[in-house]
Design an enzyme around this catalytic site. Structure first.
Site, PDB file in Angstrom:
ATOM      1  N   SER A  57      20.986  -5.218  16.056  1.00  0.00           N
ATOM      2  CA  SER A  57      20.480  -4.197  16.676  1.00  0.00           C
ATOM      3  C   SER A  57      20.423  -4.319  17.988  1.00  0.00           C
ATOM      4  O   SER A  57      20.242  -5.527  18.427  1.00  0.00           O
ATOM      5  CB  SER A  57      18.838  -4.017  16.131  1.00  0.00           C
ATOM      6  OG  SER A  57      18.092  -3.353  17.082  1.00  0.00           O
ATOM      7  N   TYR A  61      10.390  -7.104  14.722  1.00  0.00           N
ATOM      8  CA  TYR A  61      11.714  -6.636  14.339  1.00  0.00           C
ATOM      9  C   TYR A  61      12.741  -7.350  15.527  1.00  0.00           C
ATOM     10  O   TYR A  61      13.751  -7.737  14.986  1.00  0.00           O
ATOM     11  CB  TYR A  61      11.660  -5.049  14.633  1.00  0.00           C
ATOM     12  CG  TYR A  61      12.930  -4.357  14.293  1.00  0.00           C
ATOM     13  CD1 TYR A  61      13.380  -4.172  12.998  1.00  0.00           C
ATOM     14  CD2 TYR A  61      14.069  -4.075  15.515  1.00  0.00           C
ATOM     15  CE1 TYR A  61      14.631  -3.483  12.784  1.00  0.00           C
ATOM     16  CE2 TYR A  61      15.270  -3.439  15.177  1.00  0.00           C
ATOM     17  CZ  TYR A  61      15.446  -2.990  13.858  1.00  0.00           C
ATOM     18  OH  TYR A  61      16.698  -2.335  13.619  1.00  0.00           O
TER      19      TYR A  61
HETATM   20  N1  LIG Z   1      18.718   3.437  12.548  1.00  0.00           N
HETATM   21  C1  LIG Z   1      18.566   2.878  13.570  1.00  0.00           C
HETATM   22  O1  LIG Z   1      18.524   3.688  14.531  1.00  0.00           O
HETATM   23  C2  LIG Z   1      18.770   1.663  13.429  1.00  0.00           C
HETATM   24  C3  LIG Z   1      19.214   1.019  14.855  1.00  0.00           C
HETATM   25  C4  LIG Z   1      19.561  -0.391  14.873  1.00  0.00           C
HETATM   26  C5  LIG Z   1      19.589  -1.161  13.754  1.00  0.00           C
HETATM   27  N2  LIG Z   1      19.418  -0.620  12.591  1.00  0.00           N
HETATM   28  C6  LIG Z   1      19.429  -1.382  11.386  1.00  0.00           C
HETATM   29  O2  LIG Z   1      20.315  -0.837  10.525  1.00  0.00           O
HETATM   30  C7  LIG Z   1      19.884  -1.285   9.115  1.00  0.00           C
HETATM   31  C8  LIG Z   1      19.532   0.086   8.347  1.00  0.00           C
HETATM   32  O3  LIG Z   1      18.860   0.925   8.853  1.00  0.00           O
HETATM   33  P1  LIG Z   1      18.662   2.422   8.461  1.00  0.00           P
HETATM   34  O4  LIG Z   1      18.140   3.018   9.836  1.00  0.00           O
HETATM   35  O5  LIG Z   1      19.677   2.920   7.762  1.00  0.00           O
HETATM   36  O6  LIG Z   1      17.443   2.318   7.518  1.00  0.00           O
HETATM   37  P2  LIG Z   1      16.875   2.844   6.151  1.00  0.00           P
HETATM   38  O7  LIG Z   1      15.293   2.819   6.015  1.00  0.00           O
HETATM   39  O8  LIG Z   1      17.641   4.355   5.988  1.00  0.00           O
HETATM   40  O9  LIG Z   1      17.600   2.087   4.998  1.00  0.00           O
HETATM   41  C9  LIG Z   1      17.149   0.746   4.816  1.00  0.00           C
HETATM   42  C10 LIG Z   1      17.159   0.538   3.209  1.00  0.00           C
HETATM   43  O10 LIG Z   1      16.855  -0.862   3.171  1.00  0.00           O
HETATM   44  C11 LIG Z   1      16.239  -0.952   1.762  1.00  0.00           C
HETATM   45  N3  LIG Z   1      15.321  -1.998   1.494  1.00  0.00           N
HETATM   46  C12 LIG Z   1      14.254  -2.345   2.319  1.00  0.00           C
HETATM   47  N4  LIG Z   1      13.677  -3.583   1.954  1.00  0.00           N
HETATM   48  C13 LIG Z   1      14.538  -3.819   1.498  1.00  0.00           C
HETATM   49  C14 LIG Z   1      14.721  -5.266   0.488  1.00  0.00           C
HETATM   50  N5  LIG Z   1      13.520  -6.237   0.843  1.00  0.00           N
HETATM   51  N6  LIG Z   1      15.686  -5.374  -0.227  1.00  0.00           N
HETATM   52  C15 LIG Z   1      16.643  -4.685  -0.584  1.00  0.00           C
HETATM   53  N7  LIG Z   1      16.732  -3.448   0.143  1.00  0.00           N
HETATM   54  C16 LIG Z   1      15.461  -3.298   1.221  1.00  0.00           C
HETATM   55  C17 LIG Z   1      15.328   0.275   1.950  1.00  0.00           C
HETATM   56  O11 LIG Z   1      15.034   0.796   0.484  1.00  0.00           O
HETATM   57  C18 LIG Z   1      16.460   1.220   2.690  1.00  0.00           C
HETATM   58  O12 LIG Z   1      17.202   1.963   1.433  1.00  0.00           O
HETATM   59  C19 LIG Z   1      18.649  -2.205   9.220  1.00  0.00           C
HETATM   60  O13 LIG Z   1      18.844  -3.312   9.228  1.00  0.00           O
HETATM   61  C20 LIG Z   1      18.156  -1.589  10.776  1.00  0.00           C
HETATM   62  O14 LIG Z   1      17.401  -2.527  11.165  1.00  0.00           O
HETATM   63  C21 LIG Z   1      18.675   0.876  12.416  1.00  0.00           C
END
Ligand SMILES: NC(=O)c1ccc[n+]([C@@H]2O[C@H](COP(=O)([O-])OP(=O)(O)OC[C@H]3O[C@@H](n4cnc5c(N)ncnc54)[C@H](O)[C@@H]3O)[C@@H](O)[C@H]2O)c1
Length: 260
Positions: free
Chosen positions: A150, A164
């Site tokens: 991130s 985070y």
């Molecule tokens: N959306 C953003 O703005 C953003 C920005 C930077 C980084 N990210 C990173 O991208 C990745 C995905 O983010 P997103 O926004 O799609 O999130 P999201 O919440 O839509 O999806 C995350 C998924 O991970 C699953 N999950 C949670 N805990 C888990 C576990 N212990 N084991 C297996 N699965 C698990 C959840 O059930 C969910 O389906 C994350 O690592 C997040 O930190 C997201």
């Protein structure tokens, strides 16, 4: 895809594992990989959404299978990876995408908020790397590992995300070390750093707190949030032969956020 693009970016004959694949960025990557020719194992804790995600991909005619797995539990990871190998025969690509946030001002962050985020975002990603990495090494698979970081690995944020951000900085440091350790096996390890990306989680937050939309957009020189598809392209690049000479790197997909 014509033959030239297929050679550069195609994933035919490859098996990919994507964690956190029931939603948001993970689901987008699983779909994108399937469309690029890979067979895809989708891992998530949310069994119901996982099933829907797999049906969605199969409806397009691709081979995908669901595996309910909590990546923060080493035993769960071990048995799930064994099940994936039994179903698909091997693993060529691992995308460590699962991640959560538990916001709190640092001075009142609970032990549980700190430890839970670390155990999923960082320890869970390591458990996956260890399990899949040892499979790739044992089978001499010159595979790819792609870890989801991130922009908080690179710039500070004042939004109660110390836990985070620490995990995402850790992901980048771990990525570099694994890239060096596994270079002799031909396994490439890279990370992607998205800025604020429009996923169900972020949509819900912007609905609850409309001022966050302006905060997000103001942070990004391109003037919009990232879309899941913006991250999918980077993930296909890092899984394909187009990136055969790239390892240990952090690819920032952030609309210029960190260029300031
Ligand atoms: N959306 C953003 O703005 C953003 C920005 C930077 C980084 N990210 C990173 O991208 C990745 C995905 O983010 P997103 O926004 O799609 O999130 P999201 O919440 O839509 O999806 C995350 C998924 O991970 C699953 N999950 C949670 N805990 C888990 C576990 N212990 N084991 C297996 N699965 C698990 C959840 O059930 C969910 O389906 C994350 O690592 C997040 O930190 C997201």
């Amino acid at each position: 895809m014509n033959a030239y693009l297929e050679n550069l970016f195609g994933l035919s004959g490859l098996v990919a594992v994507v964690t956190g694949a029931a939603s948001g960025i993970g689901l987008g990557i699983a779909e994108g990989y399937a469309r690029a020719g890979a067979q895809v194992a989708l891992l998530d804790v949310n069994a119901e959404r996982l099933e829907e995600a797999v049906l969605q991909i199969r409806a397009e005619g691709y081979d995908a299978a669901p595996f309910v797995c909590d990546i923060s539990k080493a035993e769960d990871v071990r048995s799930t990876i064994a099940a994936v190998i039994e179903r698909f025969g091997k693993i060529d690509i691992l995308v460590n995408n699962a991640g959560i946030g538990m916001r709190s001002p640092a001075e009142s962050m609970t032990d549980e908020q700190w430890l839970t985020v670390l155990s999923i975002n960082l320890t869970g990603a390591f458990f996956m790397c260890r399990e899949v990495g040892s499979h790739m090494i044992a089978r001499q698979i010159q595979g790819r590992v792609i870890n989801m970081a991130s922009i908080t690995a690179v710039v500070g944020v004042e939004t109660g995300n110390a836990n985070y951000a620490a995990t995402k900085g850790g992901i980048v440091a771990m990525t570099r070390s694994l890239a060096l350790e596994w270079a002799k096996h031909g396994i490439l390890v890279n990370a992607i750093a998205p800025s604020h990306t429009r996923t169900p989680l972020i949509e819900a937050l912007m609905e609850r707190q409309p001022e966050t939309r302006r905060y997000f957009e103001n942070n990004i020189p391109l003037g919009r949030l990232g879309e899941v598809q913006d991250i999918v392209g980077a993930a296909i690049f890092l899984a394909s032969s187009a990136s055969a000479f790239v390892t240990g790197q952090l690819l920032l997909v952030d609309g210029g956020h960190t260029a300031r």
